[in-house]
Design a protein around this motif. Structure first.
Motif, PDB file in Angstrom:
ATOM      1  N   ALA A 199      43.247  32.519  91.842  1.00  0.00           N
ATOM      2  CA  ALA A 199      41.591  33.077  92.242  1.00  0.00           C
ATOM      3  C   ALA A 199      40.975  31.775  92.909  1.00  0.00           C
ATOM      4  CB  ALA A 199      40.886  33.620  91.044  1.00  0.00           C
ATOM      5  N   SER A 200      40.475  31.956  94.020  1.00  0.00           N
ATOM      6  CA  SER A 200      39.310  31.105  94.594  1.00  0.00           C
ATOM      7  C   SER A 200      38.175  31.007  93.642  1.00  0.00           C
ATOM      8  CB  SER A 200      39.315  31.077  95.934  1.00  0.00           C
ATOM      9  OG  SER A 200      40.585  31.280  96.593  1.00  0.00           O
ATOM     10  N   LEU A 201      37.352  30.078  93.284  1.00  0.00           N
ATOM     11  CA  LEU A 201      36.508  29.899  92.420  1.00  0.00           C
ATOM     12  C   LEU A 201      35.338  29.039  92.993  1.00  0.00           C
ATOM     13  CD1 LEU A 201      37.839  29.225  88.890  1.00  0.00           C
ATOM     14  CD2 LEU A 201      37.684  31.298  90.160  1.00  0.00           C
ATOM     15  N   ASP A 202      34.034  29.554  93.203  1.00  0.00           N
ATOM     16  CA  ASP A 202      32.942  28.640  93.555  1.00  0.00           C
ATOM     17  C   ASP A 202      32.405  27.897  92.075  1.00  0.00           C
ATOM     18  OD1 ASP A 202      31.555  30.259  92.014  1.00  0.00           O
ATOM     19  OD2 ASP A 202      30.310  31.023  93.854  1.00  0.00           O
ATOM     20  N   GLY A 203      31.512  26.942  92.356  1.00  0.00           N
ATOM     21  CA  GLY A 203      31.020  26.244  91.247  1.00  0.00           C
ATOM     22  C   GLY A 203      30.538  26.886  90.013  1.00  0.00           C
ATOM     23  N   LYS A 204      29.945  27.900  90.296  1.00  0.00           N
ATOM     24  CA  LYS A 204      29.335  28.821  89.032  1.00  0.00           C
ATOM     25  C   LYS A 204      30.531  29.474  88.631  1.00  0.00           C
ATOM     26  CE  LYS A 204      25.602  31.905  87.887  1.00  0.00           C
ATOM     27  NZ  LYS A 204      24.545  32.873  88.470  1.00  0.00           N
ATOM     28  N   ALA A 205      31.369  29.943  89.057  1.00  0.00           N
ATOM     29  CA  ALA A 205      32.811  30.855  88.693  1.00  0.00           C
ATOM     30  C   ALA A 205      33.507  29.848  87.987  1.00  0.00           C
ATOM     31  CB  ALA A 205      33.541  31.294  89.784  1.00  0.00           C
ATOM     32  N   ALA A 206      33.630  28.712  88.282  1.00  0.00           N
ATOM     33  CA  ALA A 206      34.498  27.573  87.841  1.00  0.00           C
ATOM     34  C   ALA A 206      34.151  27.099  86.438  1.00  0.00           C
ATOM     35  CB  ALA A 206      34.711  26.359  88.781  1.00  0.00           C
ATOM     36  N   LEU A 207      32.767  26.933  86.637  1.00  0.00           N
ATOM     37  CA  LEU A 207      31.862  26.722  85.304  1.00  0.00           C
ATOM     38  C   LEU A 207      32.112  27.682  84.141  1.00  0.00           C
ATOM     39  CD1 LEU A 207      30.395  24.567  83.923  1.00  0.00           C
ATOM     40  CD2 LEU A 207      28.024  25.669  84.667  1.00  0.00           C
ATOM     41  N   ALA A 208      32.062  28.950  84.548  1.00  0.00           N
ATOM     42  CA  ALA A 208      32.336  30.131  83.587  1.00  0.00           C
ATOM     43  C   ALA A 208      33.859  30.103  83.219  1.00  0.00           C
ATOM     44  CB  ALA A 208      32.036  31.532  84.193  1.00  0.00           C
ATOM     45  N   TYR A 209      34.625  29.742  84.092  1.00  0.00           N
ATOM     46  CA  TYR A 209      36.403  29.782  83.861  1.00  0.00           C
ATOM     47  C   TYR A 209      36.513  29.021  82.628  1.00  0.00           C
ATOM     48  CZ  TYR A 209      41.305  29.300  84.670  1.00  0.00           C
ATOM     49  OH  TYR A 209      42.657  29.119  84.430  1.00  0.00           O
ATOM     50  N   SER A 210      35.976  27.521  82.876  1.00  0.00           N
ATOM     51  CA  SER A 210      36.340  26.463  82.164  1.00  0.00           C
ATOM     52  C   SER A 210      35.454  26.576  80.884  1.00  0.00           C
ATOM     53  CB  SER A 210      36.046  25.289  82.648  1.00  0.00           C
ATOM     54  OG  SER A 210      34.496  24.859  83.263  1.00  0.00           O
ATOM     55  N   ARG A 211      34.508  27.047  80.798  1.00  0.00           N
ATOM     56  CA  ARG A 211      33.612  27.067  79.475  1.00  0.00           C
ATOM     57  C   ARG A 211      34.037  27.927  78.387  1.00  0.00           C
ATOM     58  NH1 ARG A 211      27.191  26.683  80.810  1.00  0.00           N
ATOM     59  NH2 ARG A 211      27.873  28.562  81.972  1.00  0.00           N
ATOM     60  N   MET A 212      34.461  29.038  78.721  1.00  0.00           N
ATOM     61  CA  MET A 212      34.694  30.111  77.638  1.00  0.00           C
ATOM     62  C   MET A 212      35.712  29.629  76.723  1.00  0.00           C
ATOM     63  SD  MET A 212      37.010  32.785  76.442  1.00  0.00           S
ATOM     64  CE  MET A 212      38.146  32.920  77.798  1.00  0.00           C
ATOM     65  N   ARG A 213      35.489  30.002  75.294  1.00  0.00           N
ATOM     66  CA  ARG A 213      36.444  29.621  74.402  1.00  0.00           C
ATOM     67  C   ARG A 213      36.482  30.600  73.417  1.00  0.00           C
ATOM     68  NH1 ARG A 213      34.472  25.317  69.900  1.00  0.00           N
ATOM     69  NH2 ARG A 213      32.095  25.743  69.866  1.00  0.00           N
ATOM     70  N   TYR A 214      35.639  31.387  73.236  1.00  0.00           N
ATOM     71  CA  TYR A 214      35.515  32.510  71.868  1.00  0.00           C
ATOM     72  C   TYR A 214      36.358  33.440  72.131  1.00  0.00           C
ATOM     73  CZ  TYR A 214      31.665  29.507  70.011  1.00  0.00           C
ATOM     74  OH  TYR A 214      30.586  28.719  69.702  1.00  0.00           O
ATOM     75  N   ASP A 215      36.808  33.987  73.104  1.00  0.00           N
ATOM     76  CA  ASP A 215      37.736  34.958  73.535  1.00  0.00           C
ATOM     77  C   ASP A 215      38.976  34.503  73.725  1.00  0.00           C
ATOM     78  OD1 ASP A 215      35.795  36.934  73.011  1.00  0.00           O
ATOM     79  OD2 ASP A 215      35.220  36.768  75.204  1.00  0.00           O
ATOM     80  N   ASP A 216      39.148  33.436  73.553  1.00  0.00           N
ATOM     81  CA  ASP A 216      40.639  32.706  73.917  1.00  0.00           C
ATOM     82  C   ASP A 216      41.327  32.475  72.540  1.00  0.00           C
ATOM     83  OD1 ASP A 216      42.875  30.819  74.416  1.00  0.00           O
ATOM     84  OD2 ASP A 216      41.622  30.054  76.292  1.00  0.00           O
ATOM     85  N   PRO A 217      42.620  33.187  72.536  1.00  0.00           N
ATOM     86  CA  PRO A 217      43.366  33.327  71.190  1.00  0.00           C
ATOM     87  C   PRO A 217      43.678  31.871  70.614  1.00  0.00           C
ATOM     88  CG  PRO A 217      44.781  33.954  73.253  1.00  0.00           C
ATOM     89  CD  PRO A 217      43.384  34.059  73.594  1.00  0.00           C
TER      90      PRO A 217
END
Length: 320
Positions: A199-217
């Motif tokens: 996926a191509s990510l802008d800044g806000k999407a990249a931040l959301a992508y890199s910040r999530m951890r609670y739903d990561d197994p």
């Protein structure tokens, strides 16, 4: 048959026209070289000005007997701190949301990135407590973070680079976005990511992508893997010629969101002496086991794992 006067004059006119055309061509080439030189000088000047503004030395405990010599192409280390100051409107000191140790070895043309889980339980050097490693930044800023990592991994940290979370968003936007391939399917902050899909990510999407951890197994380990993806994609984009027209936006985003102990001359020397190592990146993870102590969640690293990572970094730094 005799030649007319006009026919006899023609051979003399052609060389004059050719000489005139050659002069015009040379003038155009010279003008282009001057314009290119001015453009390069402008970039050089702007980069030098930005690095002067983001440079900030900090006092840390000396581990090496003498400072690393970049001119001699000696291996060196950098502590990368991604802090949550500036994220979601925060203005307080914050904590180091991301901690990575980079070792660069020009002799083996290798760069090693080791991610340190934010909840890693360790001694906070200079604070007299044992706590989560990301609290070192909250207690004593960059200096305490560097000293704590040096003590925990038993290696010298030669330089640091600190970027706040808002900075990640701004830099990604400045380079025109990045492309990443998600290792899992999840949703975060209104964005959807699919396993195996690039996926191509802008800044806000990249931040959301890199910040999530609670739903990561895999918890924080998975988040750090995604953070490394975004950082590597951003660095590769900055290094490409496709971003040359946006260099002022990139410099502006760095100036507002970054601090480092690297001076401009250091960066020039690194580019000249170490750039081949940037093409061979090895990624490692300091593995920690989640444990609750006195009602607080920590990541506990075994002695065997700590020794494994410490020995790896020492080998890269040629300290063994």
């Amino acid at each position: 048959m005799s030649q007319s006067r006009s026919e006899m004059r023609n051979p003399r006119k052609r060389p004059k026209k050719n000489k005139k055309g050659l002069k015009i061509f040379l003038i155009i080439v010279l003008a282009l070289f001057i314009a290119l030189g001015l453009f390069i000088w402008k970039i050089y000047s702007d980069v030098a000005g930005t690095t002067d503004k983001i440079y900030k030395d900090v006092e840390t405990e000396e581990v090496r007997e003498s400072s690393v010599d970049i001119n001699k192409k000696e291996p060196f280390s950098i502590l990368l701190l991604g802090v949550d100051t500036g994220d979601l409107g925060r203005t307080e000191q914050g904590r180091s949301d991301t901690m990575m140790v980079l070792t660069v070895n020009p002799n083996t043309d290798t760069t090693t990135i080791v991610s340190i889980p934010r909840d890693t339980r360790t001694e906070i050097v200079g604070h007299g407590t044992t706590d989560k490693i990301n609290h070192a930044y909250a207690f004593g800023g960059t200096s305490m973070s560097v000293n704590t990592v040096q003590s925990m991994l038993d290696i010298p940290i030669d330089h640091y680079v600190e970027v706040n979370m808002q900075g990640l968003q701004d830099v990604v936007n400045a380079v025109g976005g990045v492309q990443v391939t998600s290792p899992l399917t999840f949703s975060s902050e209104g964005y959807n990511f699919t396993e195996g899909v690039t996926a191509s990510l802008d800044g806000k999407a990249a931040l959301a992508y890199s910040r999530m951890r609670y739903d990561d197994p895999t918890g924080d380990n998975g988040r750090q893997e995604r953070q490394r993806q975004v950082i590597q994609a951003t660095v590769e984009k900055v290094a490409s010629l496709s971003t040359i027209s946006n260099y002022q936006d990139i410099l502006g985003s760095l100036e507002n969101n970054m601090q480092t102990s690297l001076e401009f001359d250091d960066m020039v020397k690194l580019f000249n002496n170490y750039r081949s190592a940037a093409g061979n990146i090895q990624q490692e993870q300091l593995a920690a086991t989640g444990t609750t102590i006195d009602g607080i969640y920590y990541g506990v690293v075994s002695d065997e794992e700590m020794n494994r990572v410490s020995d790896l970094l020492k080998e890269q730094l040629e300290l063994n």
